[in-house]
Design a protein around this motif. Sequence first.
Motif, PDB file in Angstrom:
ATOM      1  N   THR A   1      56.476  38.191  35.095  1.00 34.45           N
ATOM      2  CA  THR A   1      55.548  37.080  35.285  1.00 34.45           C
ATOM      3  C   THR A   1      54.370  37.585  36.101  1.00 34.45           C
ATOM      4  N   ILE A   2      53.157  37.404  35.564  1.00 33.54           N
ATOM      5  CA  ILE A   2      51.954  37.933  36.193  1.00 33.54           C
ATOM      6  C   ILE A   2      51.254  36.843  36.996  1.00 33.54           C
ATOM      7  N   ALA A   3      50.769  37.199  38.192  1.00 37.87           N
ATOM      8  CA  ALA A   3      49.984  36.289  39.018  1.00 37.87           C
ATOM      9  C   ALA A   3      48.871  37.081  39.705  1.00 37.87           C
ATOM     10  N   PRO A   4      47.727  36.430  39.986  1.00 41.18           N
ATOM     11  CA  PRO A   4      46.653  37.125  40.721  1.00 41.18           C
ATOM     12  C   PRO A   4      47.167  37.685  42.041  1.00 41.18           C
ATOM     13  N   GLY A   5      46.751  38.896  42.355  1.00 42.26           N
ATOM     14  CA  GLY A   5      47.221  39.553  43.572  1.00 42.26           C
ATOM     15  C   GLY A   5      48.377  40.488  43.330  1.00 42.26           C
ATOM     16  N   ASP A   6      49.067  40.318  42.185  1.00 44.03           N
ATOM     17  CA  ASP A   6      50.102  41.286  41.812  1.00 44.03           C
ATOM     18  C   ASP A   6      49.457  42.628  41.505  1.00 44.03           C
ATOM     19  N   SER A   7      50.262  43.672  41.492  1.00 40.35           N
ATOM     20  CA  SER A   7      49.758  45.004  41.155  1.00 40.35           C
ATOM     21  C   SER A   7      50.558  45.591  40.002  1.00 40.35           C
ATOM     22  N   LEU A   8      49.943  46.542  39.310  1.00 42.09           N
ATOM     23  CA  LEU A   8      50.590  47.268  38.230  1.00 42.09           C
ATOM     24  C   LEU A   8      50.464  48.757  38.487  1.00 42.09           C
ATOM     25  N   GLU A   9      51.573  49.464  38.337  1.00 48.07           N
ATOM     26  CA  GLU A   9      51.525  50.933  38.380  1.00 48.07           C
ATOM     27  C   GLU A   9      51.337  51.390  36.943  1.00 48.07           C
ATOM     28  N   VAL A  10      50.234  52.101  36.666  1.00 48.17           N
ATOM     29  CA  VAL A  10      49.831  52.335  35.281  1.00 48.17           C
ATOM     30  C   VAL A  10      49.350  53.772  35.058  1.00 48.17           C
ATOM     31  N   LYS A  11      49.230  54.107  33.784  1.00 43.39           N
ATOM     32  CA  LYS A  11      48.505  55.308  33.378  1.00 43.39           C
ATOM     33  C   LYS A  11      47.101  54.860  32.995  1.00 43.39           C
TER      34      LYS A  11
ATOM     35  N   GLY B   1      39.348  50.319  46.239  1.00 44.81           N
ATOM     36  CA  GLY B   1      38.286  49.587  46.897  1.00 44.81           C
ATOM     37  C   GLY B   1      37.139  49.168  46.005  1.00 44.81           C
ATOM     38  N   ILE B   2      37.219  49.439  44.693  1.00 46.13           N
ATOM     39  CA  ILE B   2      36.153  49.032  43.780  1.00 46.13           C
ATOM     40  C   ILE B   2      36.727  48.144  42.682  1.00 46.13           C
ATOM     41  N   LYS B   3      35.883  47.312  42.119  1.00 44.58           N
ATOM     42  CA  LYS B   3      36.282  46.409  41.045  1.00 44.58           C
ATOM     43  C   LYS B   3      36.028  47.087  39.704  1.00 44.58           C
ATOM     44  N   ILE B   4      37.049  47.138  38.847  1.00 47.44           N
ATOM     45  CA  ILE B   4      36.890  47.734  37.523  1.00 47.44           C
ATOM     46  C   ILE B   4      37.419  46.764  36.472  1.00 47.44           C
ATOM     47  N   SER B   5      36.957  46.935  35.245  1.00 50.78           N
ATOM     48  CA  SER B   5      37.431  46.156  34.109  1.00 50.78           C
ATOM     49  C   SER B   5      38.028  47.105  33.080  1.00 50.78           C
ATOM     50  N   ALA B   6      39.181  46.730  32.521  1.00 54.55           N
ATOM     51  CA  ALA B   6      39.847  47.598  31.559  1.00 54.55           C
ATOM     52  C   ALA B   6      40.798  46.791  30.692  1.00 54.55           C
ATOM     53  N   PRO B   7      40.865  47.102  29.397  1.00 59.13           N
ATOM     54  CA  PRO B   7      41.889  46.472  28.558  1.00 59.13           C
ATOM     55  C   PRO B   7      43.234  47.157  28.782  1.00 59.13           C
ATOM     56  N   ILE B   8      44.313  46.414  28.562  1.00 57.47           N
ATOM     57  CA  ILE B   8      45.649  47.009  28.555  1.00 57.47           C
ATOM     58  C   ILE B   8      46.054  47.167  27.095  1.00 57.47           C
ATOM     59  N   THR B   9      46.229  48.420  26.667  1.00 56.58           N
ATOM     60  CA  THR B   9      46.546  48.694  25.260  1.00 56.58           C
ATOM     61  C   THR B   9      48.012  49.012  25.036  1.00 56.58           C
ATOM     62  N   SER B  10      48.814  48.938  26.093  1.00 54.54           N
ATOM     63  CA  SER B  10      50.249  49.195  25.981  1.00 54.54           C
ATOM     64  C   SER B  10      50.941  47.992  25.339  1.00 54.54           C
TER      65      SER B  10
ATOM     66  N   TYR C   1      29.832  64.470  36.088  1.00 50.44           N
ATOM     67  CA  TYR C   1      30.462  63.465  35.245  1.00 50.44           C
ATOM     68  C   TYR C   1      30.580  62.150  36.013  1.00 50.44           C
ATOM     69  N   VAL C   2      30.222  61.061  35.353  1.00 53.94           N
ATOM     70  CA  VAL C   2      30.230  59.733  35.969  1.00 53.94           C
ATOM     71  C   VAL C   2      31.169  58.822  35.186  1.00 53.94           C
ATOM     72  N   ASN C   3      31.965  58.018  35.908  1.00 54.86           N
ATOM     73  CA  ASN C   3      32.872  57.087  35.247  1.00 54.86           C
ATOM     74  C   ASN C   3      32.083  56.081  34.412  1.00 54.86           C
ATOM     75  N   LYS C   4      32.490  55.925  33.137  1.00 53.88           N
ATOM     76  CA  LYS C   4      31.811  55.008  32.224  1.00 53.88           C
ATOM     77  C   LYS C   4      32.660  53.792  31.900  1.00 53.88           C
ATOM     78  N   SER C   5      33.948  54.011  31.584  1.00 51.98           N
ATOM     79  CA  SER C   5      34.829  52.907  31.226  1.00 51.98           C
ATOM     80  C   SER C   5      36.267  53.303  31.502  1.00 51.98           C
ATOM     81  N   TYR C   6      37.172  52.310  31.388  1.00 57.01           N
ATOM     82  CA  TYR C   6      38.573  52.531  31.723  1.00 57.01           C
ATOM     83  C   TYR C   6      39.462  51.885  30.657  1.00 57.01           C
ATOM     84  N   GLU C   7      40.682  52.419  30.555  1.00 54.59           N
ATOM     85  CA  GLU C   7      41.689  51.829  29.669  1.00 54.59           C
ATOM     86  C   GLU C   7      43.066  52.025  30.291  1.00 54.59           C
ATOM     87  N   VAL C   8      43.872  50.978  30.306  1.00 52.09           N
ATOM     88  CA  VAL C   8      45.250  51.083  30.780  1.00 52.09           C
ATOM     89  C   VAL C   8      46.126  51.386  29.567  1.00 52.09           C
TER      90      VAL C   8
END
Length: 298
Positions: free
Chosen positions: A249-259, A227-236, A273-280
């Motif tokens: 093929t990626i399109a807006p609205g698709d989902s990814l199951e990730v670590k 329910g929240i908007k986050i920003s993260a690079p994908i390093t895989s 502890y407060v969330n500061k940043s994210y990385e996939v």
Amino acid sequence: MKIVDISKFEDSVVLYFDTSNTTINAYTLASTLVSIADAAKAANSSINAGHNIEIIVEALGEGSFKAKISAVYTTSKNIFSSQLVAGVIIGLLSNYIYERVFSLDDSIKVEINTDEVIINKGDERIVVPRKVYDATREAEKNPKFVQSIERTFQAIENDPDIKGFGFSETMDSGRPKVMLLRESIILAAGEVVLVEGVRIIPEVVELQILKAILERGKRKWEFMWRGIKISAPITSQSFYNEFFNHDITIAPGDSLEVKLLINQVKNEDTGIYVNKSYEVAEVYKHIPRLKQVPIENV
């Protein structure tokens, strides 16, 4: 040289708990057996489509403490079932656990040959049949498999009486030639890592894509998560390899199951502890957005 030959673990293996006496906490044993059984089922679903697997406990013994488990396969009523890859799942489980703990050591060396893979760490060596090694790479793409192995580590971590863990061929084999020490298992559990005051929590989650960055690098994607908007690079890198090979093929609205690696900092006033940043760090599965199909009148 201490050598473990994974080819010896085909249909059964003995779990060896190095304890201070010949008993084990019932909850620890139950948690370990359930998580290993869950890992076996997850791996089997990735490797043996159309076949079911059950993990049974054949015997318990003093060892410190030993539990022998075996794999029993059945064929589901599915005419599209693939051929059963027998004698792989038990070896795959033990191989992945050894690999996960060994990977903490920078001195590890891996030799990939046609018929086998040899993993060296100091005077310890794990010899893995190539088919088991390749099956391990396939199974680790399944987040349920990885999560189940992590629960195995957590069960051991939560019981201070367990000093180490390993695998033996039979109930009479004695202490495993390569024991995984408690300290190494805790580090491999991957629950929480502290780096320069930042707490890093890995979690397997589903992210909905809002904005995609279809090039390698540190530019951040935008996702919806819980329910929240986050920003993260994908390093895989493997994810980008699949994308540029047109496997997905990626399109807006698709989902990814990730670590997802969640970087948190501590608020000194509250101690929270407060969330500061994210990385996939890993992408396990691409989930296309569901499209509504109009219902035609019959």
